[in-house]
Scaffold this motif. Structure first.
Motif, PDB file in Angstrom:
ATOM      1  N   GLY A  29      -9.848 -10.522  -3.078  1.00  0.00           N
ATOM      2  CA  GLY A  29     -10.735  -9.381  -2.920  1.00  0.00           C
ATOM      3  C   GLY A  29     -10.429  -8.664  -1.625  1.00  0.00           C
ATOM      4  N   TRP A  30     -10.595  -7.360  -1.607  1.00  0.00           N
ATOM      5  CA  TRP A  30     -10.237  -6.611  -0.406  1.00  0.00           C
ATOM      6  C   TRP A  30     -11.232  -5.484  -0.124  1.00  0.00           C
ATOM      7  CZ3 TRP A  30      -7.859  -6.109  -5.074  1.00  0.00           C
ATOM      8  CH2 TRP A  30      -7.760  -4.834  -5.633  1.00  0.00           C
ATOM      9  N   SER A  31     -11.144  -5.002   1.105  1.00  0.00           N
ATOM     10  CA  SER A  31     -12.026  -3.945   1.594  1.00  0.00           C
ATOM     11  C   SER A  31     -11.233  -3.098   2.567  1.00  0.00           C
ATOM     12  CB  SER A  31     -13.243  -4.562   2.289  1.00  0.00           C
ATOM     13  OG  SER A  31     -12.828  -5.390   3.379  1.00  0.00           O
ATOM     14  N   ILE A  32     -11.717  -1.888   2.845  1.00  0.00           N
ATOM     15  CA  ILE A  32     -10.899  -0.918   3.576  1.00  0.00           C
ATOM     16  C   ILE A  32     -11.743  -0.156   4.594  1.00  0.00           C
ATOM     17  CG2 ILE A  32      -9.673   1.290   3.296  1.00  0.00           C
ATOM     18  CD1 ILE A  32      -8.568   0.254   0.675  1.00  0.00           C
ATOM     19  N   THR A  33     -11.153   0.092   5.770  1.00  0.00           N
ATOM     20  CA  THR A  33     -11.686   1.071   6.722  1.00  0.00           C
ATOM     21  C   THR A  33     -10.544   1.959   7.207  1.00  0.00           C
ATOM     22  OG1 THR A  33     -11.343  -0.308   8.700  1.00  0.00           O
ATOM     23  CG2 THR A  33     -13.460  -0.537   7.554  1.00  0.00           C
ATOM     24  N   LEU A  81     -20.061  -2.837  -1.072  1.00  0.00           N
ATOM     25  CA  LEU A  81     -19.628  -3.891  -1.988  1.00  0.00           C
ATOM     26  C   LEU A  81     -19.462  -5.200  -1.235  1.00  0.00           C
ATOM     27  CD1 LEU A  81     -16.358  -4.783  -1.814  1.00  0.00           C
ATOM     28  CD2 LEU A  81     -16.050  -2.517  -2.733  1.00  0.00           C
ATOM     29  N   ILE A  82     -19.584  -6.296  -1.971  1.00  0.00           N
ATOM     30  CA  ILE A  82     -19.467  -7.646  -1.422  1.00  0.00           C
ATOM     31  C   ILE A  82     -18.703  -8.509  -2.425  1.00  0.00           C
ATOM     32  CG2 ILE A  82     -20.725  -9.726  -0.696  1.00  0.00           C
ATOM     33  CD1 ILE A  82     -23.068  -7.861   0.089  1.00  0.00           C
ATOM     34  N   HIS A  83     -17.752  -9.281  -1.919  1.00  0.00           N
ATOM     35  CA  HIS A  83     -17.039 -10.272  -2.731  1.00  0.00           C
ATOM     36  C   HIS A  83     -17.334 -11.667  -2.195  1.00  0.00           C
ATOM     37  CE1 HIS A  83     -14.752  -6.881  -4.165  1.00  0.00           C
ATOM     38  NE2 HIS A  83     -14.066  -6.742  -3.050  1.00  0.00           N
ATOM     39  N   ASP A  84     -17.553 -12.610  -3.065  1.00  0.00           N
ATOM     40  CA  ASP A  84     -17.560 -14.034  -2.736  1.00  0.00           C
ATOM     41  C   ASP A  84     -16.492 -14.666  -3.609  1.00  0.00           C
ATOM     42  OD1 ASP A  84     -17.962 -16.765  -2.453  1.00  0.00           O
ATOM     43  OD2 ASP A  84     -20.144 -16.604  -2.369  1.00  0.00           O
ATOM     44  N   PRO A  90      -2.985   7.338   3.914  1.00  0.00           N
ATOM     45  CA  PRO A  90      -3.514   7.270   5.277  1.00  0.00           C
ATOM     46  C   PRO A  90      -3.239   5.910   5.919  1.00  0.00           C
ATOM     47  CG  PRO A  90      -5.257   6.851   3.720  1.00  0.00           C
ATOM     48  CD  PRO A  90      -4.043   7.165   2.897  1.00  0.00           C
ATOM     49  N   THR A  91      -3.687   5.754   7.171  1.00  0.00           N
ATOM     50  CA  THR A  91      -3.603   4.467   7.833  1.00  0.00           C
ATOM     51  C   THR A  91      -4.966   3.790   7.742  1.00  0.00           C
ATOM     52  OG1 THR A  91      -3.160   3.316   9.917  1.00  0.00           O
ATOM     53  CG2 THR A  91      -3.992   5.567  10.081  1.00  0.00           C
ATOM     54  N   PHE A  92      -4.995   2.605   7.137  1.00  0.00           N
ATOM     55  CA  PHE A  92      -6.227   1.861   6.895  1.00  0.00           C
ATOM     56  C   PHE A  92      -6.141   0.469   7.506  1.00  0.00           C
ATOM     57  CE2 PHE A  92      -7.737   3.982   2.635  1.00  0.00           C
ATOM     58  CZ  PHE A  92      -8.250   5.034   3.351  1.00  0.00           C
ATOM     59  N   CYS A  93      -7.293  -0.150   7.673  1.00  0.00           N
ATOM     60  CA  CYS A  93      -7.387  -1.580   7.938  1.00  0.00           C
ATOM     61  C   CYS A  93      -7.906  -2.245   6.663  1.00  0.00           C
ATOM     62  CB  CYS A  93      -8.338  -1.875   9.097  1.00  0.00           C
ATOM     63  SG  CYS A  93      -7.667  -1.500  10.720  1.00  0.00           S
ATOM     64  N   VAL A  94      -7.047  -3.000   6.006  1.00  0.00           N
ATOM     65  CA  VAL A  94      -7.415  -3.682   4.773  1.00  0.00           C
ATOM     66  C   VAL A  94      -7.750  -5.132   5.119  1.00  0.00           C
ATOM     67  CG1 VAL A  94      -6.701  -4.327   2.443  1.00  0.00           C
ATOM     68  CG2 VAL A  94      -5.924  -2.163   3.444  1.00  0.00           C
ATOM     69  N   VAL A  95      -9.001  -5.520   4.888  1.00  0.00           N
ATOM     70  CA  VAL A  95      -9.475  -6.880   5.150  1.00  0.00           C
ATOM     71  C   VAL A  95      -9.672  -7.575   3.809  1.00  0.00           C
ATOM     72  CG1 VAL A  95     -11.398  -8.265   6.053  1.00  0.00           C
ATOM     73  CG2 VAL A  95     -10.519  -6.325   7.371  1.00  0.00           C
ATOM     74  N   SER A  96      -9.215  -8.812   3.696  1.00  0.00           N
ATOM     75  CA  SER A  96      -9.196  -9.464   2.396  1.00  0.00           C
ATOM     76  C   SER A  96      -9.441 -10.959   2.506  1.00  0.00           C
ATOM     77  CB  SER A  96      -7.837  -9.222   1.710  1.00  0.00           C
ATOM     78  OG  SER A  96      -6.775  -9.732   2.504  1.00  0.00           O
ATOM     79  N   GLY A  97      -9.665 -11.570   1.362  1.00  0.00           N
ATOM     80  CA  GLY A  97      -9.782 -13.015   1.254  1.00  0.00           C
ATOM     81  C   GLY A  97      -9.359 -13.445  -0.135  1.00  0.00           C
ATOM     82  N   ASP A  98      -8.812 -14.647  -0.266  1.00  0.00           N
ATOM     83  CA  ASP A  98      -8.374 -15.086  -1.587  1.00  0.00           C
ATOM     84  C   ASP A  98      -8.993 -16.420  -1.971  1.00  0.00           C
ATOM     85  OD1 ASP A  98      -6.751 -17.159  -0.483  1.00  0.00           O
ATOM     86  OD2 ASP A  98      -4.992 -15.850  -0.409  1.00  0.00           O
TER      87      ASP A  98
END
Length: 794
Positions: free
Chosen positions: A325-329, A733-736, A440-448
């Motif tokens: 799962g991932w998220s972006i800023t 949004l939230i991923h677990d 664009p330039t993003f910060c992608v934060v993720s977890g698997d």
């Protein structure tokens, strides 16, 4: 005239021409209630309601199963058929919005909406967004082209079957939607790239201040932002350069659109109740009548993903697969520069570069304007790029000739990367998927699901010889780009020792980072608040904890500045001012709807920014520059080490500004300060693109609502003119990664449908206001309780 006898199309066209509801009621002998009944019926008739369709381009049936919020899960036996179904679903819900966004990218809004949108078209054409879209199409791989083509086929299936009932906006405008092409989706993508990275004020404001103050300590004080030390990359996560070689890699700044940012964070499995990583994300953007996000679940042998897309783009930008799962800023590292060009009457049509006078070139752009003749725009290009004087913020248009160079003129890669991310199942695969990404330039934060958490900064950041915030010298080779920071050397984290990652448009790294990132980051207040919660939380995190974090409205700015303000005004004797100050005593900085302290503080701070700016900046530049003065204004409340106030009257200025804030609120709300609640000022009206025409705002906008938070809180609701809300965390949004079956939780501030007659036009607003979320499950088959739309092969 009875409702059954009227010519509905004629009435709708009159609304589009600005005829008021009262005038229409008089003409037709209606009451307002009868008019409302007629309009509601017209809107409802245009909401798609078929349960099946036939199309010759698909090979096996495609199922579009919509849940109770109208969110589609699309099931197919191949990627080709699935993306056809994705195009169908999005066009059923958002066709007019898709058209609006493609026209914004192609510079064709005026053709549909008239001269009110000419400046947006001029910007798109001068920058060349339409040209970038067409160039990017030719650079795409075969799979990405297939996706775009099949998505377009799905959109066109909807257009071809509209009959006499297109979305209500087309009837109001007396228009018809034209066919969708792959270039149209890329135009939506390119315009969003520009929206996220163009942002002229970020460079124009420092340039104007530098011209007023020179390269002095006063200038340095102005461009230094708030909470400067909140960095994303922790100490020890990279090899620093020696301190003797330090140059700024970027700076924190208070942008005038501070509320247009994002938050995301992740915790490792040992910090979560499920024992697996958790990820949260809430992008901040303008909150309009129609969300720019489109939620979907996509399932076929090649894809198994849920999340949300940007409208018009056939890939999920935020989301999860079963494995990751991932998220972006927005990383807010500069992907463009403005160049001060040197011209001479002795060398007409030329600009100076490296001692030589180089010929400029020209191109002509013809913009169709509804109700008027064509607008002909002659675009001049220097060796750096198009001359943009006439589309800069008005306060900076005298500074030319100024040209722009933007990474988006040289490539895209975003959609290709998103499609690869939509098929990833580990953090490592997700990071590798970003390799084609230019802008664009993003910060992608993720977890698997293997327990890893990660961060990867995307995009191609130009290498520059030096860092500064204002215009560069267009004639100097030294100010030319020196290639790009290599993908493998971009900021990255994998399983940091602290077991958490957070980004909030804050500083990426300290100045000892080995690459100049050319950051122009937002204040660190949101990042600081998230860090504080992550570090202080007792026990493990569960869903409810992340929900509370996303809806947190503690202002770091207020917590920092309120004690200083109370100290600065400690000798006040005016009873009204003392009464106002009493609300600030003991206040924790929470920007709640019913908070009087929040109102007093934010009104004071806005006026204080203007007062500080007025000390050195001309009045005609005040509106642009003043909203970016948060850093210097926060420091000047209690000290003036650089003698910003020329007559050393800082204390008097603070007192006068606080009194002006109290007087303003008294005039607006009366003398009973208990009634000065933040929610009376901070009102969100989610506006429709046609809402400024006649009375259409009454029919198409959502009703105004009071919202908590402000531009620097985690639960972000921005700050527009007159302390209103116009932007913020419209989607959460939230991923677990420990859930079984895999799922995500989310909420949108509007609804899934763009049809005013749909029950899903604004049905998520209540949940968004009250921290409610819905669940999207990555199921293997359609939910039998869902409303199913089946597309069958011919």
């Amino acid at each position: 005239m009875s409702i059954s006898d009227i010519d509905s199309l004629s009435i709708l066209r009159k609304l589009g021409n600005g005829v008021t509801i009262d005038q229409l009621c008089d003409e037709n002998g209606w009451s307002r209630t009868q008019f409302g009944t007629w309009f509601d019926d017209e809107c409802q008739r245009r909401v798609p309601n078929a349960d099946s369709a036939v199309n010759s381009s698909i090979k096996t049936p495609v199922t579009v199963a919509r849940d109770s919020f109208g969110i589609p899960s699309i099931f197919a036996e191949s990627a080709s058929d699935m993306f056809f179904g994705f195009g169908v679903a999005m066009a059923q819900d958002r066709l007019f919005q898709m058209d609006f966004l493609r026209r914004r990218g192609l510079g064709e809004l005026s053709e549909l909406l008239g001269p009110s949108h000419l400046e947006l078209d001029r910007t798109a054409r001068i920058i060349g967004l339409h040209r970038s879209a067409r160039a990017q199409w030719h650079d795409l791989d075969a799979h990405t082209k297939m996706v775009l083509e099949r998505f377009s086929d799905g959109v066109n299936h909807v257009i071809e079957n509209l009959g006499d009932l297109p979305p209500i906006e087309y009837s109001i405008l007396d228009a018809q939607p034209r066919r969708w092409t792959p270039i149209d989706s890329i135009a939506c993508e390119v315009e969003f790239q520009w929206y996220l990275t163009g942002r002229f004020p970020i460079i124009c404001i420092p340039e104007l201040v530098r011209r007023a103050l020179g390269d002095t300590p006063l200038y340095e004080q102005f461009i230094c932002g708030e909470a400067e030390n909140e960095a994303i990359l922790p100490t020890g996560s990279y090899t620093p350069i020696p301190s003797s070689q330090f140059d700024p890699i970027g700076e924190v700044f208070t942008p005038p659109d501070e509320g247009t940012g994002s938050n995301n964070w992740a915790v490792a499995g040992d910090r979560s109740a499920s024992g697996a990583p958790m990820i949260a994300s809430d992008p901040h953007i303008a909150i309009d009548a129609n969300s720019c996000w489109y939620e979907a679940r996509l399932k076929c042998p090649e894809y198994d993903v849920a999340g949300m897309a940007y409208v018009g783009m056939p890939a999920l930008m935020f989301g999860r697969t079963p494995g990751v799962g991932w998220s972006i800023t927005n990383n807010i590292c500069s992907l463009r520069d403005l160049y001060q060009e040197t011209a001479s009457d002795e060398h007409p049509g030329c600009y100076l570069f490296d001692g030589q006078w180089l010929n400029s070139t020209r191109r002509t752009e013809v913009i169709s304007v509804k109700g008027q003749g064509d607008h002909v725009e002659t675009v001049t290009l220097s060796h750096n790029g198009p001359i943009v004087d006439s589309i800069l913020p008005p306060a900076a248009r005298h500074t030319g000739p100024v040209s722009i160079r933007w990474v988006g003129m040289s490539g895209g890669g975003w959609l290709t990367s998103l499609l690869q991310m939509n098929r990833a199942n580990t953090v490592a695969e997700l990071h590798e998927a970003m390799r084609p990404w230019h802008v664009p330039t993003f910060c992608v934060v993720s977890g698997d699901s293997n327990g890893n958490i990660g961060l990867k900064a995307t995009g191609k950041i130009p290498r520059r010889n030096s860092y500064h915030r204002s215009y560069r010298d267009g004639s100097a080779p030294h100010d030319q780009w020196q290639g790009y920071i290599p993908f493998d050397e971009m900021p990255e984290l994998i399983n940091p020792e602290c077991n958490w990652i957070r980004t909030a448009n804050n500083r990426t790294a300290a100045n000892d980072y080995p690459h100049m990132l050319s950051g122009c980051w937002s204040s660190g207040h949101r990042a600081g608040r998230i860090r504080e919660i992550l570090e202080s939380h007792q026990g493990t995190f569960a869903l409810d904890d992340f929900v509370q974090m996303q809806n947190d409205v503690i202002s770091g700015r207020a917590q920092e500045c309120t004690p200083k303000l109370l100290k600065a005004l400690s000798s006040e004797s005016d009873p009204d001012l003392l009464r106002a100050l009493s609300f600030l005593q003991g206040w924790n900085g929470s920007i709640d709807v019913d908070s009087v302290a929040a109102t007093i503080f934010n009104v004071f701070f806005t006026l204080w920014q203007m007062r500080v700016t007025r000390e050195h900046i001309p009045e005609e530049q005040l509106e642009l520059v003043g909203n970016a003065a948060g850093g210097v204004a926060s420091r000047l409340i209690d000290q003036d080490a650089v003698r910003w106030f020329q007559n050393d009257d800082r204390e008097r200025a603070v007192s006068e500004t606080f009194k002006a804030a109290v007087d303003l609120l008294s005039d607006r709300f009366g003398n009973d300060m208990e009634t000065w609640q933040w929610g009376k000022l901070h009102i969100l009206t989610k506006s429709h693109p046609l809402g400024r025409i006649g009375d259409l705002g009454e029919l198409l906008n959502h009703a105004p609502i009071s919202v908590k938070g402000d531009m620097v809180t985690v639960g972000n609701t921005g700050q527009g003119p007159d302390w209103t809300s116009i932007s913020g965390a419209g989607y959460r949004l939230i991923h677990d990664m420990g859930t079984n079956p895999p799922c995500m939780w989310a909420v949108d501030g509007q609804g899934q449908s763009g049809h005013p007659g749909s029950p899903h036009y604004n049905d998520q607003e209540h949940d968004w206001l009250n921290a409610g979320y819905h669940q999207i499950i990555l199921s293997e088959a359609p939910d039998p309780t869902a409303i199913q739309f089946i597309i069958k092969p011919a």
